[in-house]
Motif scaffolding. Structure first.
Motif, PDB file in Angstrom:
ATOM      1  N   ILE A 110       0.839  -1.203   0.000  1.00 15.52           N
ATOM      2  CA  ILE A 110       0.000   0.000   0.000  1.00 15.52           C
ATOM      3  C   ILE A 110       0.871   1.250   0.000  1.00 15.52           C
ATOM      4  N   ALA A 111       1.895   1.249   0.852  1.00 14.74           N
ATOM      5  CA  ALA A 111       2.779   2.417   0.954  1.00 14.74           C
ATOM      6  C   ALA A 111       3.504   2.673  -0.362  1.00 14.74           C
ATOM      7  N   TYR A 112       3.927   1.604  -1.047  1.00 18.30           N
ATOM      8  CA  TYR A 112       4.616   1.785  -2.323  1.00 18.30           C
ATOM      9  C   TYR A 112       3.661   2.315  -3.381  1.00 18.30           C
ATOM     10  N   MET A 113       2.442   1.786  -3.431  1.00 18.60           N
ATOM     11  CA  MET A 113       1.469   2.265  -4.411  1.00 18.60           C
ATOM     12  C   MET A 113       1.090   3.716  -4.182  1.00 18.60           C
ATOM     13  N   ALA A 114       1.125   4.158  -2.928  1.00 18.03           N
ATOM     14  CA  ALA A 114       0.811   5.557  -2.624  1.00 18.03           C
ATOM     15  C   ALA A 114       1.841   6.506  -3.214  1.00 18.03           C
ATOM     16  N   LEU A 115       3.075   6.023  -3.354  1.00 16.20           N
ATOM     17  CA  LEU A 115       4.161   6.861  -3.857  1.00 16.20           C
ATOM     18  C   LEU A 115       4.435   6.655  -5.341  1.00 16.20           C
ATOM     19  N   HIS A 116       3.999   5.517  -5.883  1.00 15.38           N
ATOM     20  CA  HIS A 116       4.306   5.165  -7.271  1.00 15.38           C
ATOM     21  C   HIS A 116       2.994   4.836  -7.984  1.00 15.38           C
ATOM     22  N   HIS A 117       2.455   5.836  -8.649  1.00 15.52           N
ATOM     23  CA  HIS A 117       1.102   5.730  -9.191  1.00 15.52           C
ATOM     24  C   HIS A 117       1.018   4.913 -10.472  1.00 15.52           C
ATOM     25  N   GLN A 118       2.150   4.417 -10.955  1.00 16.77           N
ATOM     26  CA  GLN A 118       2.100   3.570 -12.150  1.00 16.77           C
ATOM     27  C   GLN A 118       1.672   2.144 -11.830  1.00 16.77           C
ATOM     28  N   ILE A 119       1.861   1.704 -10.592  1.00 15.29           N
ATOM     29  CA  ILE A 119       1.476   0.342 -10.226  1.00 15.29           C
ATOM     30  C   ILE A 119      -0.035   0.203 -10.396  1.00 15.29           C
ATOM     31  N   PRO A 120      -0.512  -0.749 -11.224  1.00 11.74           N
ATOM     32  CA  PRO A 120      -1.931  -0.794 -11.565  1.00 11.74           C
ATOM     33  C   PRO A 120      -2.825  -1.476 -10.539  1.00 11.74           C
ATOM     34  N   ALA A 121      -2.268  -2.399  -9.743  1.00 11.43           N
ATOM     35  CA  ALA A 121      -3.139  -3.191  -8.866  1.00 11.43           C
ATOM     36  C   ALA A 121      -2.375  -3.695  -7.659  1.00 11.43           C
ATOM     37  N   GLY A 122      -3.128  -3.877  -6.569  1.00  6.46           N
ATOM     38  CA  GLY A 122      -2.544  -4.428  -5.357  1.00  6.46           C
ATOM     39  C   GLY A 122      -3.496  -5.408  -4.704  1.00  6.46           C
ATOM     40  N   VAL A 123      -2.944  -6.460  -4.128  1.00 10.23           N
ATOM     41  CA  VAL A 123      -3.719  -7.437  -3.371  1.00 10.23           C
ATOM     42  C   VAL A 123      -3.151  -7.451  -1.961  1.00 10.23           C
ATOM     43  N   PHE A 124      -4.019  -7.222  -0.967  1.00 12.68           N
ATOM     44  CA  PHE A 124      -3.567  -7.013   0.395  1.00 12.68           C
ATOM     45  C   PHE A 124      -4.229  -8.020   1.334  1.00 12.68           C
ATOM     46  N   LEU A 125      -3.461  -9.020   1.775  1.00 12.01           N
ATOM     47  CA  LEU A 125      -3.972 -10.023   2.698  1.00 12.01           C
ATOM     48  C   LEU A 125      -3.693  -9.555   4.130  1.00 12.01           C
ATOM     49  N   SER A 126      -4.746  -9.344   4.891  1.00  9.99           N
ATOM     50  CA  SER A 126      -4.620  -8.939   6.298  1.00  9.99           C
ATOM     51  C   SER A 126      -3.834  -7.647   6.460  1.00  9.99           C
ATOM     52  N   ALA A 127      -4.101  -6.664   5.593  1.00  7.63           N
ATOM     53  CA  ALA A 127      -3.494  -5.345   5.777  1.00  7.63           C
ATOM     54  C   ALA A 127      -3.972  -4.750   7.092  1.00  7.63           C
ATOM     55  N   GLY A 128      -3.183  -3.844   7.641  1.00  7.21           N
ATOM     56  CA  GLY A 128      -3.561  -3.185   8.890  1.00  7.21           C
ATOM     57  C   GLY A 128      -3.560  -1.685   8.738  1.00  7.21           C
ATOM     58  N   THR A 129      -4.202  -1.001   9.655  1.00  8.26           N
ATOM     59  CA  THR A 129      -4.151   0.457   9.625  1.00  8.26           C
ATOM     60  C   THR A 129      -2.730   0.937   9.872  1.00  8.26           C
ATOM     61  N   LYS A 130      -2.002   0.195  10.737  1.00  5.30           N
ATOM     62  CA  LYS A 130      -0.583   0.504  10.956  1.00  5.30           C
ATOM     63  C   LYS A 130       0.100  -0.722  11.554  1.00  5.30           C
ATOM     64  N   TYR A 131       1.147  -1.196  10.884  1.00  5.36           N
ATOM     65  CA  TYR A 131       1.951  -2.314  11.380  1.00  5.36           C
ATOM     66  C   TYR A 131       3.391  -1.853  11.530  1.00  5.36           C
ATOM     67  N   ARG A 132       3.933  -1.917  12.715  1.00  3.39           N
ATOM     68  CA  ARG A 132       5.350  -1.639  12.957  1.00  3.39           C
ATOM     69  C   ARG A 132       5.823  -0.367  12.251  1.00  3.39           C
ATOM     70  N   GLY A 133       5.001   0.658  12.311  1.00  6.57           N
ATOM     71  CA  GLY A 133       5.364   1.946  11.720  1.00  6.57           C
ATOM     72  C   GLY A 133       4.951   2.120  10.277  1.00  6.57           C
ATOM     73  N   VAL A 134       4.569   1.053   9.611  1.00  9.87           N
ATOM     74  CA  VAL A 134       4.151   1.154   8.203  1.00  9.87           C
ATOM     75  C   VAL A 134       2.663   1.493   8.194  1.00  9.87           C
ATOM     76  N   ASP A 135       2.357   2.752   7.906  1.00 12.50           N
ATOM     77  CA  ASP A 135       1.025   3.328   8.096  1.00 12.50           C
ATOM     78  C   ASP A 135       0.151   3.129   6.863  1.00 12.50           C
ATOM     79  N   GLY A 136      -0.628   2.048   6.874  1.00 14.70           N
ATOM     80  CA  GLY A 136      -1.503   1.773   5.741  1.00 14.70           C
ATOM     81  C   GLY A 136      -2.648   2.755   5.624  1.00 14.70           C
ATOM     82  N   LEU A 137      -3.177   3.190   6.752  1.00 11.91           N
ATOM     83  CA  LEU A 137      -4.330   4.090   6.732  1.00 11.91           C
ATOM     84  C   LEU A 137      -3.984   5.429   6.109  1.00 11.91           C
ATOM     85  N   HIS A 138      -2.825   5.950   6.408  1.00 12.05           N
ATOM     86  CA  HIS A 138      -2.397   7.214   5.814  1.00 12.05           C
ATOM     87  C   HIS A 138      -2.081   7.031   4.330  1.00 12.05           C
TER      88      HIS A 138
END
Length: 221
Positions: A117-145
């Motif tokens: 999720i964090a990479y796709m937020a910064l690199h808009h060319q990535i067309p698709a993502g599949v996220f198994l058990s993503a979290g709002t925030k894991y170990r500092g990696v802020d998915g919600l933001h």
């Protein structure tokens, strides 16, 4: 799968398993914690059968990559956040194999999902993502933001299970929250299981079959 190694921008050696596909598209597989690239061994061949170039990596501090196999246990949140450079290096590796960024799909589990999720937020060319058990925030990696910054047209598949409850709370609730923050115009879907567990442990647990659901989601619209 062919064992491969490559360096990140901060000089960390990353280990991967790579299989060349017949087409021009590729997939990068990002494991959960604790796990390694081998957690994708059953799923990766299905992607290869679809013609995708497939690269599963050991994140820094895991497996055969620098700092592994157990270095991640002592990571600070900042060090976990730096793992996004592992994703960038994986994308660059596929580019060298002829797969352009706009043809790369990110598939992640748990902290691997948040990194995707964090990479796709910064690199808009990535067309698709599949996220198994993503979290709002894991170990500092802020998915919600980060998820707020993913722009259309993109395809996002979130997968969770209602029995996935830990010290961080309900993963199902977190995925509902993540879905609510996805921008208008971004194609999104939430796939919910009842008792399938966490991350890649969800494979083969319940119907509809998760592997088939992911492959169907990644079919051209």
């Amino acid at each position: 799968m062919e064992p491969v190694f490559f360096k990140t921008s901060d000089d960390v050696l990353i280990a991967g398993d790579y299989c060349r596909g017949k087409g021009r598209k590729g997939a990068i597989l990002l494991h959960m914690m604790p796990a390694t690239k081998s957690s994708w061994n059953k799923f990766a061949p299905f992607l290869v059968e679809k013609g995708l170039h497939v690269l599963a990596i050991d994140l820094r501090g895991h497996g055969v990559s620098d700092g592994g196999p157990d270095g991640y246990k002592d990571f600070t949140d900042h060090e976990h956040e730096a793992s996004i450079k592992d994703v960038a290096a994986a994308v660059d590796f596929l580019k060298q194999k002829g797969v352009e960024e706009h043809n790369v799909v990110l598939v992640g589990a748990s902290i691997g999902a948040n990194l995707a999720i964090a990479y796709m937020a910064l690199h808009h060319q990535i067309p698709a993502g599949v996220f198994l058990s993503a979290g709002t925030k894991y170990r500092g990696v802020d998915g919600l933001h980060a998820v707020k910054s993913i722009v259309a047209p993109r395809q996002l598949l979130f997968v969770t299970s209602k029995d996935d409850i830990g010290s961080y709370g309900s993963n199902y609730d977190m995925n509902v929250e993540l879905m609510a923050k996805v921008r208008e115009g971004v194609e999104k879907k939430l796939l919910v299981y009842s008792a399938a567990g966490h991350g890649t442990n969800m494979f083969g647990k319940e119907e509809p079959d998760l592997m088939k659901e992911i492959l169907s989601w990644l079919e051209p619209r």
